[in-house]
Scaffold this active site. Structure first.
Site, PDB file in Angstrom:
ATOM      1  N   GLU A 182       0.857  -1.179   0.000  1.00 32.62           N
ATOM      2  CA  GLU A 182       0.000   0.000   0.000  1.00 32.62           C
ATOM      3  C   GLU A 182       0.900   1.237   0.000  1.00 32.62           C
ATOM      4  O   GLU A 182       1.793   1.370   0.842  1.00 32.62           O
ATOM      5  CB  GLU A 182      -0.911  -0.025   1.240  1.00 32.62           C
ATOM      6  CG  GLU A 182      -1.869   1.143   1.268  1.00 32.62           C
ATOM      7  CD  GLU A 182      -3.155   0.861   2.042  1.00 32.62           C
ATOM      8  OE1 GLU A 182      -3.424  -0.307   2.379  1.00 32.62           O
ATOM      9  OE2 GLU A 182      -3.886   1.839   2.298  1.00 32.62           O
ATOM     10  N   ARG A 183       0.662   2.103  -0.970  1.00 31.13           N
ATOM     11  CA  ARG A 183       1.458   3.334  -1.121  1.00 31.13           C
ATOM     12  C   ARG A 183       2.935   3.022  -1.356  1.00 31.13           C
ATOM     13  O   ARG A 183       3.816   3.773  -0.910  1.00 31.13           O
ATOM     14  CB  ARG A 183       1.304   4.264   0.084  1.00 31.13           C
ATOM     15  CG  ARG A 183      -0.121   4.510   0.520  1.00 31.13           C
ATOM     16  CD  ARG A 183      -0.995   4.962  -0.609  1.00 31.13           C
ATOM     17  NE  ARG A 183      -2.372   5.176  -0.166  1.00 31.13           N
ATOM     18  CZ  ARG A 183      -3.337   5.571  -0.995  1.00 31.13           C
ATOM     19  NH1 ARG A 183      -3.102   5.754  -2.273  1.00 31.13           N
ATOM     20  NH2 ARG A 183      -4.554   5.750  -0.549  1.00 31.13           N
ATOM     21  N   GLU A 306     -10.730   4.465   8.961  1.00 29.33           N
ATOM     22  CA  GLU A 306     -10.882   4.057   7.561  1.00 29.33           C
ATOM     23  C   GLU A 306     -11.421   2.632   7.432  1.00 29.33           C
ATOM     24  O   GLU A 306     -10.898   1.827   6.672  1.00 29.33           O
ATOM     25  CB  GLU A 306      -9.531   4.176   6.824  1.00 29.33           C
ATOM     26  CG  GLU A 306      -8.998   5.583   6.812  1.00 29.33           C
ATOM     27  CD  GLU A 306      -7.744   5.757   5.953  1.00 29.33           C
ATOM     28  OE1 GLU A 306      -6.907   4.851   5.926  1.00 29.33           O
ATOM     29  OE2 GLU A 306      -7.628   6.816   5.323  1.00 29.33           O
ATOM     30  N   ASP A 380      -2.885  14.109   7.123  1.00 29.04           N
ATOM     31  CA  ASP A 380      -2.407  12.849   6.565  1.00 29.04           C
ATOM     32  C   ASP A 380      -1.165  12.996   5.706  1.00 29.04           C
ATOM     33  O   ASP A 380      -1.261  12.930   4.491  1.00 29.04           O
ATOM     34  CB  ASP A 380      -3.534  12.213   5.728  1.00 29.04           C
ATOM     35  CG  ASP A 380      -3.180  10.811   5.264  1.00 29.04           C
ATOM     36  OD1 ASP A 380      -2.146  10.308   5.703  1.00 29.04           O
ATOM     37  OD2 ASP A 380      -3.950  10.245   4.471  1.00 29.04           O
ATOM     38  N   GLU A 408       3.842   9.084  -0.655  1.00 35.22           N
ATOM     39  CA  GLU A 408       2.459   9.035  -1.140  1.00 35.22           C
ATOM     40  C   GLU A 408       1.981  10.383  -1.672  1.00 35.22           C
ATOM     41  O   GLU A 408       1.354  10.451  -2.724  1.00 35.22           O
ATOM     42  CB  GLU A 408       1.552   8.573   0.012  1.00 35.22           C
ATOM     43  CG  GLU A 408       0.077   8.598  -0.330  1.00 35.22           C
ATOM     44  CD  GLU A 408      -0.805   8.144   0.832  1.00 35.22           C
ATOM     45  OE1 GLU A 408      -0.271   7.755   1.890  1.00 35.22           O
ATOM     46  OE2 GLU A 408      -2.036   8.181   0.666  1.00 35.22           O
TER      47      GLU A 408
HETATM   48  O1  GCW Z   1      -2.191   8.148   4.120  1.00 34.90           O
HETATM   49  C1  GCW Z   1      -3.325   7.332   4.233  1.00 34.90           C
HETATM   50  C2  GCW Z   1      -3.218   6.383   3.098  1.00 34.90           C
HETATM   51  C3  GCW Z   1      -3.767   5.012   3.381  1.00 34.90           C
HETATM   52  C4  GCW Z   1      -3.193   4.542   4.717  1.00 34.90           C
HETATM   53  C5  GCW Z   1      -3.670   5.499   5.792  1.00 34.90           C
HETATM   54  C6  GCW Z   1      -3.100   5.168   7.156  1.00 34.90           C
HETATM   55  C7  GCW Z   1      -2.508   2.389   5.409  1.00 34.90           C
HETATM   56  O2  GCW Z   1      -3.825   6.945   1.990  1.00 34.90           O
HETATM   57  O3  GCW Z   1      -3.386   4.181   2.324  1.00 34.90           O
HETATM   58  O4  GCW Z   1      -3.536   3.222   5.016  1.00 34.90           O
HETATM   59  O5  GCW Z   1      -3.229   6.800   5.497  1.00 34.90           O
HETATM   60  O6  GCW Z   1      -2.119   5.783   7.530  1.00 34.90           O
HETATM   61  O7  GCW Z   1      -3.638   4.321   7.841  1.00 34.90           O
END
Ligand code: GCW
Length: 719
Positions: A182-183, A306, A380, A408
């Protein structure tokens, strides 16, 4: 006792590997190239003929092999290491030179300055000694010494003492069990679950070496969006095999814990943290893990965020959840790292406020082995955020920093952005929590509120790419994370210089150029992406490229319009008293910096204020003019990065030179795209002209809005 001579198999392996693969970036900053000219090599040889280490425990063996192989490669002749037992006074020692009388080199006074995992490097009479309180200190000292030699520093009269300022220095891999990351922008996950536990990829060992060399002592190998399967016994055996590789390098393995694992794996009907059966399930699971991995570090948890399950699903709070896991880990010495990156199903009026609202009331309610892991900013990992208001607001709880090393929101795999600059900016921010001088670094290292359990995490940028990080300069971010985790007060300038020299060349002119590229690139990126405090205006989902127009999402706080609030009057999120009042979450000292639109530092202006387009800023320009100016400046500075890189062509090997050149070319194109797309979009609100003298967008807004990138990496494809 006659010293045992250990074979230099690693050295030989490295020698042959080096000849095959000249410079593809695989060796990271551990290149150990032969020292030139010959006189310099011989001078070192006077001091570094043989390595004596007082024991053959696994970590000491790793230190011995690393020293022997590194020295052999750099000095062009075999430097063996031998075991030399027994040094008095609770000190572990390693002497490099012709004889081993360590006691002559280290006094009791010296030894008092050593702390766990710290080391001391001393030299006298053609001998160099590394002393430490524990084996890890010797390992870190060995890497430090090797670095000094790589940088061709003189070793006479050394007296270096280094103690890590933060206890847990961990990478977080957002790696899924199917090997997608992921990312991740550097290929697939390096953990080959299919072939583990039998097949041990050389990469695991080199990964551990690289981390140990910069002081990283823990790694969470699974994604925070967790899969309960990792707790099944077959997966645990595979994880244990990784832990076995990491152990000699002083690295503890951690796993992410899916909160609903007792249901998914255990067959229970609930995951309620107050349910006795659930609590027992976690206790049993912890015991099972520790049977396989005796030095297991603990759990990292993303809960009620999330869509991840968590204690709130059962009407409990974060402390209930974290404490349950902490209780299961406590008998074995493990810790629970509980993330504060939370946002619930119900949308708050300002997402930036939610973590503070949920966590501050729980201060004092967490077990002693819980750390709360907080992202550097309240939204974020944006290119620039003010510091998270939780730092300083939970004095009774150890707060860990969570930085993102993977980019990201900062250009992903293609942009050169020296993240150390951002980390430094955050760590040095004064929170005023206990009055002036309450820097984030002091919160992270525990000194402000007297915590001994301290930590810092970095979301890894590592993958199967031959050079590990995809973008070669991503190696600098990994390196910098380790350095700042060890010492959060270090300057980014030092780190850039050191990385550049270890990675490329000794030429002072070229080094100055590479360091300056790294140093300026962060501000450059902020300018062409999100100047003046703009944030979260990336394209939806994959977050690749600009998307300030994003407004149709399943929840408002995933859209861009929620964050920039552009309208005919102006731009920016009013977080002052007359708006969401997120400012109220900061201590009075910080609040005072940001509250007044006229005084607010420009980098945070639109984070805290909705500013009229025609408002004149301290620069003498209106908001609209300043915005245009910054976007243009950012894009044109990428052109300068390219020029700088081209100017040092002769100092860099061909393959790595080309890799970086190609990425810089993409970066320049993308910086212009960011500039033109964002300005076209914001212009539809400001209705003002892009000032004369600045290039006009080449395409219409509709064109930029129509672009799609199904191949952008980093999340599971949904197409
Ligand atoms: O930055 C965001 C990302 C998600 C990530 C989330 C997190 C792992 O877009 O992909 O999930 O934060 O930090 O939990």
């Amino acid at each position: 006792m006659r010293p045992r001579i250990f074979l230099l198999s690693l050295a030989l392996f490295l020698l042959s590997a080096h000849q095959l693969k000249a410079e593809d970036g695989y060796r990271l900053w551990l290149r150990y190239d032969k020292i030139e000219p010959e006189e310099r090599r011989s001078a070192y040889l006077q001091q570094l003929g043989q390595v004596f280490i007082d024991g053959d425990r696994p970590i000491l063996k790793a230190a011995g092999s690393e020293l022997a192989s590194g020295l052999s490669l750099m000095l062009g002749q075999a430097v063996p290491w031998v075991q030399e037992p027994g040094n008095a006074g609770g000190i572990v020692a390693c002497v490099i030179g012709k004889s081993q009388a360590i006691s002559r080199l280290i006094s009791e006074e010296d030894a008092k300055e050593l702390q766990p995992e710290g080391f001391m490097l001393l030299s006298r009479d053609n001998q160099v000694a590394i002393a430490a309180k524990d084996d890890k200190g010797i390992l870190y000292g060995a890497f430090h010494l090797l670095r000094l030699i790589q940088m061709q520093k003189p070793l006479d009269n050394l007296r270096i003492i280094e103690n890590p300022k933060v206890k847990l220095r961990v990478l977080n891999h957002w790696d899924n069990l199917d090997r997608t990351v992921e990312r991740g922008y550097a290929g697939f996950s390096i953990w080959n679950w299919h072939e583990l536990p039998e097949y041990i990829d050389q990469r695991y060992i080199d990964y551990a070496r690289a981390n140990a060399s910069i002081g990283i002592n823990g790694t969470v190998v699974t994604n925070v969006n967790a899969n309960a399967l990792i707790f099944r016994s077959d997966y645990l055996e595979k994880a244990a095999a990784l832990a076995d590789v990491f152990r000699p390098y002083g690295i503890q393995l951690y796993l992410t814990a899916r909160f609903s694992a007792p249901i998914e794996l255990g067959g229970l009907s609930t995951a309620d943290p107050l349910d006795p059966q659930v609590r027992q399930w976690w206790k049993d699971k912890a015991a099972e893990i520790y049977r396989l991995i005796p030095d297991f570090g603990g759990f990292l948890v993303k809960a009620n965020s999330e869509g991840q399950p968590g204690p709130q699903d059962y009407g409990r709070n974060h402390a209930d959840g974290a404490n349950m896991l902490a209780d299961a880990l406590e008998p074995f010495g493990g810790v629970a790292m509980w993330r504060a990156f939370v946002y619930s199903e119900e949308e708050p009026e300002d997402r930036a406020k939610q973590a503070y609202n949920e966590f501050v009331p729980l201060d004092g309610q967490f077990r002693k082995n819980v750390l709360i892991q907080v992202k550097n900013g309240p939204v974020d990992f944006q290119p620039r955020e003010p510091v998270h208001p939780l730092f300083g607001a939970m004095p009774q709880t150890p707060l860990m920093m969570e930085f993102q090393i993977t980019k990201e929101y900062l250009g992903q795999g293609t942009h050169l952005v020296g993240l150390a600059k951002m980390y430094e900016e955050i760590l040095q921010t004064d929170t005023y929590a206990e009055g002036k001088g309450s820097s984030v670094a002091k919160i992270i290292d525990g000194s402000l509120h007297g915590h001994t359990l301290t930590g810092i995490a970095g979301v890894a940028n590592i993958g199967t790419a031959r050079n590990w990080t995809g973008n070669l300069f991503g190696q600098a971010d990994w390196f910098a994370f380790g350095k700042l985790a060890w010492d959060p007060y270090r300057s980014s300038a030092d780190i850039f210089r050191e990385w550049a020299e270890l990675s490329f060349t000794h030429d002072p002119g070229a080094l100055a150029i590479i360091s300056s590229m790294l140093a300026s690139s962060y501000e450059t990126c902020v300018n062409y992406m999100t100047p003046l405090g703009l944030h979260h205006i990336m394209a939806a989902g994959h977050h690749y490229g600009p998307g300030p127009w994003v407004k149709e999402m399943s929840r408002a706080d995933w859209t861009s319009v929620y964050y920039h609030k552009a309208d005919e009057q102006g731009l920016g999120f009013n977080r002052t008293e007359s708006g969401s009042n997120a400012l109220e979450q900061y201590s009075p000292g910080s609040r005072a910096r940001f509250a007044d639109m006229e005084q607010c530092p420009l980098p945070f202006l639109l984070w805290f204020h909705h500013v009229p387009w025609g408002h004149v800023l301290p620069t003498g320009r209106t908001l609209w003019e300043e915005l245009c100016q910054r976007y243009h400046q950012g894009a044109s500075e990428v052109g300068r990065l390219r020029e700088k890189w081209n100017s040092i062509e002769g100092h860099i090997d061909g393959e790595r030179f080309r890799q970086v050149s190609m990425h810089l070319e993409i970066q320049e194109k993308e910086a212009r795209w960011w500039r033109d797309a964002c300005l076209s979009y914001f212009q539809s609100f400001s209705k003002m002209e892009i000032p004369p003298g600045l290039e006009q967008p080449k395409q219409s807004l509709e064109y930029y809005q129509s672009l799609h990138f199904p191949y952008a990496p980093g999340i599971r494809p949904r197409w």
